[in-house]
Scaffold this motif. Structure first.
Motif, PDB file in Angstrom:
ATOM      1  N   THR A 273       0.826  -1.214   0.000  1.00 38.59           N
ATOM      2  CA  THR A 273       0.000   0.000   0.000  1.00 38.59           C
ATOM      3  C   THR A 273       0.854   1.256   0.000  1.00 38.59           C
ATOM      4  O   THR A 273       0.459   2.276  -0.548  1.00 38.59           O
ATOM      5  CB  THR A 273      -0.943   0.026   1.226  1.00 38.59           C
ATOM      6  OG1 THR A 273      -0.309  -0.625   2.307  1.00 38.59           O
ATOM      7  CG2 THR A 273      -2.274  -0.616   0.920  1.00 38.59           C
ATOM      8  N   SER A 274       2.039   1.164   0.592  1.00 39.05           N
ATOM      9  CA  SER A 274       2.893   2.356   0.580  1.00 39.05           C
ATOM     10  C   SER A 274       3.365   2.657  -0.838  1.00 39.05           C
ATOM     11  O   SER A 274       3.658   3.789  -1.193  1.00 39.05           O
ATOM     12  CB  SER A 274       4.085   2.159   1.515  1.00 39.05           C
ATOM     13  OG  SER A 274       4.948   1.192   0.962  1.00 39.05           O
TER      14      SER A 274
ATOM     15  N   LYS B  10       0.467   4.570  -4.146  1.00 39.23           N
ATOM     16  CA  LYS B  10       0.293   5.915  -4.684  1.00 39.23           C
ATOM     17  C   LYS B  10       1.237   6.153  -5.873  1.00 39.23           C
ATOM     18  O   LYS B  10       0.831   6.649  -6.918  1.00 39.23           O
ATOM     19  CB  LYS B  10       0.565   6.952  -3.595  1.00 39.23           C
ATOM     20  CG  LYS B  10       0.173   8.340  -4.022  1.00 39.23           C
ATOM     21  CD  LYS B  10       0.109   9.290  -2.850  1.00 39.23           C
ATOM     22  CE  LYS B  10      -0.263  10.687  -3.321  1.00 39.23           C
ATOM     23  NZ  LYS B  10       0.839  11.369  -3.982  1.00 39.23           N
ATOM     24  N   ARG B  11       2.479   5.725  -5.669  1.00 38.95           N
ATOM     25  CA  ARG B  11       3.444   5.893  -6.749  1.00 38.95           C
ATOM     26  C   ARG B  11       3.013   5.106  -7.983  1.00 38.95           C
ATOM     27  O   ARG B  11       3.062   5.591  -9.110  1.00 38.95           O
ATOM     28  CB  ARG B  11       4.825   5.417  -6.290  1.00 38.95           C
ATOM     29  CG  ARG B  11       5.893   5.488  -7.375  1.00 38.95           C
ATOM     30  CD  ARG B  11       7.244   5.027  -6.883  1.00 38.95           C
ATOM     31  NE  ARG B  11       7.255   3.643  -6.427  1.00 38.95           N
ATOM     32  CZ  ARG B  11       7.445   2.594  -7.237  1.00 38.95           C
ATOM     33  NH1 ARG B  11       7.641   2.764  -8.510  1.00 38.95           N
ATOM     34  NH2 ARG B  11       7.446   1.365  -6.743  1.00 38.95           N
TER      35      ARG B  11
ATOM     36  N   GLN C 228       0.049   4.240  -8.865  1.00 35.77           N
ATOM     37  CA  GLN C 228      -1.093   4.862  -9.540  1.00 35.77           C
ATOM     38  C   GLN C 228      -0.664   6.057 -10.378  1.00 35.77           C
ATOM     39  O   GLN C 228      -1.130   6.249 -11.495  1.00 35.77           O
ATOM     40  CB  GLN C 228      -2.143   5.276  -8.514  1.00 35.77           C
ATOM     41  CG  GLN C 228      -3.020   4.092  -8.114  1.00 35.77           C
ATOM     42  CD  GLN C 228      -3.865   4.396  -6.896  1.00 35.77           C
ATOM     43  OE1 GLN C 228      -3.588   5.325  -6.146  1.00 35.77           O
ATOM     44  NE2 GLN C 228      -4.899   3.600  -6.696  1.00 35.77           N
ATOM     45  N   GLU C 229       0.260   6.854  -9.803  1.00 32.70           N
ATOM     46  CA  GLU C 229       0.769   7.996 -10.565  1.00 32.70           C
ATOM     47  C   GLU C 229       1.453   7.528 -11.847  1.00 32.70           C
ATOM     48  O   GLU C 229       1.236   8.059 -12.922  1.00 32.70           O
ATOM     49  CB  GLU C 229       1.769   8.785  -9.722  1.00 32.70           C
ATOM     50  CG  GLU C 229       1.126   9.877  -8.891  1.00 32.70           C
ATOM     51  CD  GLU C 229       2.119  10.495  -7.934  1.00 32.70           C
ATOM     52  OE1 GLU C 229       3.347  10.370  -8.174  1.00 32.70           O
ATOM     53  OE2 GLU C 229       1.664  11.090  -6.947  1.00 32.70           O
TER      54      GLU C 229
END
Lengths: 586, 116
Positions: A332-333, A336-337, A339-340
């Protein structure tokens, strides 16, 4: 707003330039007394302003409303202090004078007007203000924004008409501003010890620079971070901008048009926004994927994108194998990366797909082939069948002009018969008014009658402008698939220890003088700097530079011991350069 | 060269007159023979277009480039008129055929297209 794209590990730190410009702007606005202010801004400056200061910072300094400058009255509900921010263009003065007069009549003494010219006020504007009778009624000032940092290694003055101003109208204002821009850089990064360059405009800027240094009262004490500056006049290399750029970023510019780092996506890639405007995307090295592919030859982009897509989906698949809590946390950490990255990958795949459709198109291939033949020096002395067909089909005029100009330049002008033939075909197909277009091209030296033997072939040979395909992967010619930009070859030679002396014979064959000056520096470079720092060169294009040329210089930065920072009056490609010369019916 | 600007916003007849004047000026200055001829031709084209507009009421020909004028005439099916214009302005074969094929195809005039 993040500005990480302006910082890089090496070279000069252009974020410093942005900060100093930002501070200057905010100080100017703070110094206008009063609590409620309106900013009226010339349309072309809006996106530039956005890249320098965010709206919230302007708001903090009392800006309540912002209006684009138009030929019409300002709204009745308007803050008391009006700040204009415009380029020093005489045709804007009557617009603004009308607004000022209207407001003074409707509410005498209520409004105060401030006009800031950027980068500088000119005498013509001053006179225009006097003629309009508003000279005494407003406060005048300057906002010295000469160079806008576009990326960690690239600055532009964003003056789209500079090439025509210099070469068609003999208006050297943009050169004057360019010299001031370099002065500004010297204030931040120290005196540049060595000034070299090629071309009339370059020489002009160099002598202004030396003069300005003389007139400067206090010595610059910042320790020098740049070792030399190379000034290049676009008129000394007209071949390069006429060729089709074949890098990813270059092709985006040719097909969509990049304006201050922004592109508008065509509807087939991204549907219109609810307000009916196309989606805008910012392109800079802040986008990791883009910074990897922007300088690549387009033929290599597809492979890289598909590898990336595979790796990305592999990383996504890791979530299935994540069993323990800590593994899930770890995933999960990363999410975000991921997804970007996925969003960026999707966008670039869409854009690249769209470019591919055009690049495979027969007419694009035809033009490319014709270009390459001209660059090889083949068939330049007869009328070209492909160009004839383009005219017959009434293809876009700039496409035809690009090719005939290229032919004219590599051939040292065209023979009488061919010259007249092209001109007649163009006039009969695109309209008589283009007689003026043709005259403009002639004045700018792009399209002319042959007056001497062409020296292109010896320039080509001595500067190795044409490189075989297998070798071009390891050369700057990669950006134009086999043609090494003349301008960048010159930079390569100028950067050598002996300077241009080795190629002096060749330089004489190209238009404009070449020169080298030394500047005294008071401040010595820092000791620890001198050892660790790579030699740094500022390359300044006067009259525009292409994205492919930027890519070529980046390639040099990566592969040689040299660090190149790039400045230009504006970004150009063959289309934008010729568009300004095309006569429009009023 | 300033003269060219002058004709842009005048009436048709006025424009033809100005063009003729400009052509004379170009002829006097020796290095502008191409411009002189082109300007003369444009005056002639405007005259021809004026006649065409009378012949085809409702169609607009004024100020179109020669190529577009030819296209419209062929579209209207008047081959003789097109040939005359072509001869008057010495349009090269290659370009004329291009225009003709395109116009005939757009007009769905297949019988004429087959006669090539």
């Amino acid at each position: 707003m993040k500005h990480s794209h302006l910082q890089s590990g090496s070279g000069v730190n252009l974020a410093m330039l942005r900060d100093s410009i930002r501070k200057q702007l905010l100080d100017r606005i703070s110094n206008v007394e009063g609590l409620s202010k309106a900013l009226v801004i010339e349309k072309g400056l809006i996106s530039i302003l956005g890249s320098v200061a965010e709206f919230s910072a302007l708001k903090e300094r009392g800006i309540e409303r912002m209006f684009p400058l138009e030929d019409g009255p300002l709204p009745a509900q308007c803050p008391q202090q009006i700040i204009y921010l415009i380029r020093p263009r005489a045709h804007l003065i009557p617009w603004l004078a009308k607004q000022i007069r209207a407001q003074s009549q409707s509410n005498p003494g209520h409004y105060e007007h401030h006009i800031f010219f950027t980068p500088r006020m000119t005498m013509i504007c001053e006179r225009a203000l006097k003629n309009e009778g508003v000279y005494g009624n407003c406060m005048l000032g300057e906002f010295h924004l000469h160079l806008v940092p576009l990326d960690s290694d690239l600055m532009s003055m964003e003056l789209p008409t500079s090439f025509n101003d210099i070469n068609l109208y003999g208006d050297n204002t943009s050169l004057f501003f360019a010299a001031h821009g370099v002065m500004q850089l010297q204030q931040l990064f120290g005196v540049i010890p060595r000034i070299t360059g090629k071309g009339e405009a370059a020489k002009h800027v160099a002598s202004m620079l030396l003069q300005m240094r003389k007139e400067q009262s206090e010595p610059l004490t910042v320790s020098p971070q740049m070792d030399s500056i190379i000034l290049l006049d676009r008129a000394s290399d007209l071949i390069t901008p006429l060729c089709s750029q074949l890098t990813y970023e270059g092709l985006i510019d040719e097909l969509f048009g990049i304006n201050n780092n922004l592109i508008e996506l065509p509807q087939n890639i991204a549907p219109l926004q609810p307000n009916g405007k196309p989606v805008k995307v910012e392109l800079n090295s802040g986008d990791k994927l883009f910074s990897e592919i922007r300088d690549m030859n387009f033929s290599q982009v597809g492979v890289l994108l598909s590898t990336r897509a595979r790796n990305l989906s592999k990383e996504y698949d890791e979530r299935h194998s994540a069993k323990t809590v800590s593994q899930i946390k770890q995933f999960t950490s990363k999410l975000k990366r991921l997804q970007e990255e996925q969003a960026s990958l999707r966008m670039h795949t869409d854009i690249a797909g769209d470019i591919m459709l055009t690049a495979r198109d027969e007419s694009f291939m035809g033009c490319l082939e014709t270009e390459q033949n001209f660059l090889l020096g083949e068939g330049t002395d007869k009328s070209c069948e492909h160009i004839e067909s383009c005219i017959c089909r009434k293809d876009p005029l700039f496409k035809v002009l690009r090719l005939v100009c290229l032919q004219s330049i590599v051939n040292g002008g065209l023979k009488h018969k061919i010259f007249d033939f092209y001109r007649r075909e163009i006039l009969q197909t695109y309209g008589f008014e283009h007689l003026l277009t043709l005259t403009n091209l002639e004045k700018a030296g792009l399209f002319k009658l042959q007056d001497a033997r062409s020296n292109y072939s010896s320039v080509k040979k001595n500067l190795k402008l044409i490189v075989e395909e297998e070798e071009s992967d390891n050369d700057i010619s990669n950006v134009y698939s086999g043609y090494a930009p003349l301008s960048i070859r010159l930079v390569q030679h100028f950067s050598k220890p002996g300077g241009y002396r080795a190629i002096e014979e060749i330089l004489r064959l190209l238009p404009g003088p070449h020169f080298e000056y030394k500047q005294e520096t008071v401040a010595k470079p820092k000791a620890e700097d001198a050892n660790s720092r790579r030699p740094t060169t500022l390359v300044f294009f006067l009259g525009g530079c292409t994205f492919a040329e930027v890519s070529a210089l980046r390639w040099l930065t990566r592969t040689t011991g040299h660090e190149y920072t790039i400045a230009t009056t504006n970004m150009v490609n063959g289309r934008t350069m010729l568009e300004g010369l095309v006569h429009k019916l009023s | 060269l300033d003269i060219i600007e002058a004709f842009e916003d005048k009436s048709v007849d006025g424009r033809i007159q100005t063009l003729k004047k400009a052509a004379r000026n170009f002829t006097n200055a020796r290095e502008y023979t191409f411009q002189a001829k082109a300007t003369e031709e444009q005056a002639a084209l405007l005259t021809a277009q004026k006649i065409l507009e009378k012949r085809y009421p409702g169609e607009e020909f004024m100020n179109l480039p020669l190529g577009d004028s030819l296209y419209r005439i062929i579209l209207a099916g008047d081959q003789d008129q097109a040939n005359k214009l072509r001869k008057d302005f010495k349009v090269p074969d290659k370009r004329f055929w291009w225009i003709k094929v395109k116009a005939l195809a757009d007009a769905n005039n297949f019988s004429e297209l087959e006669r090539f």
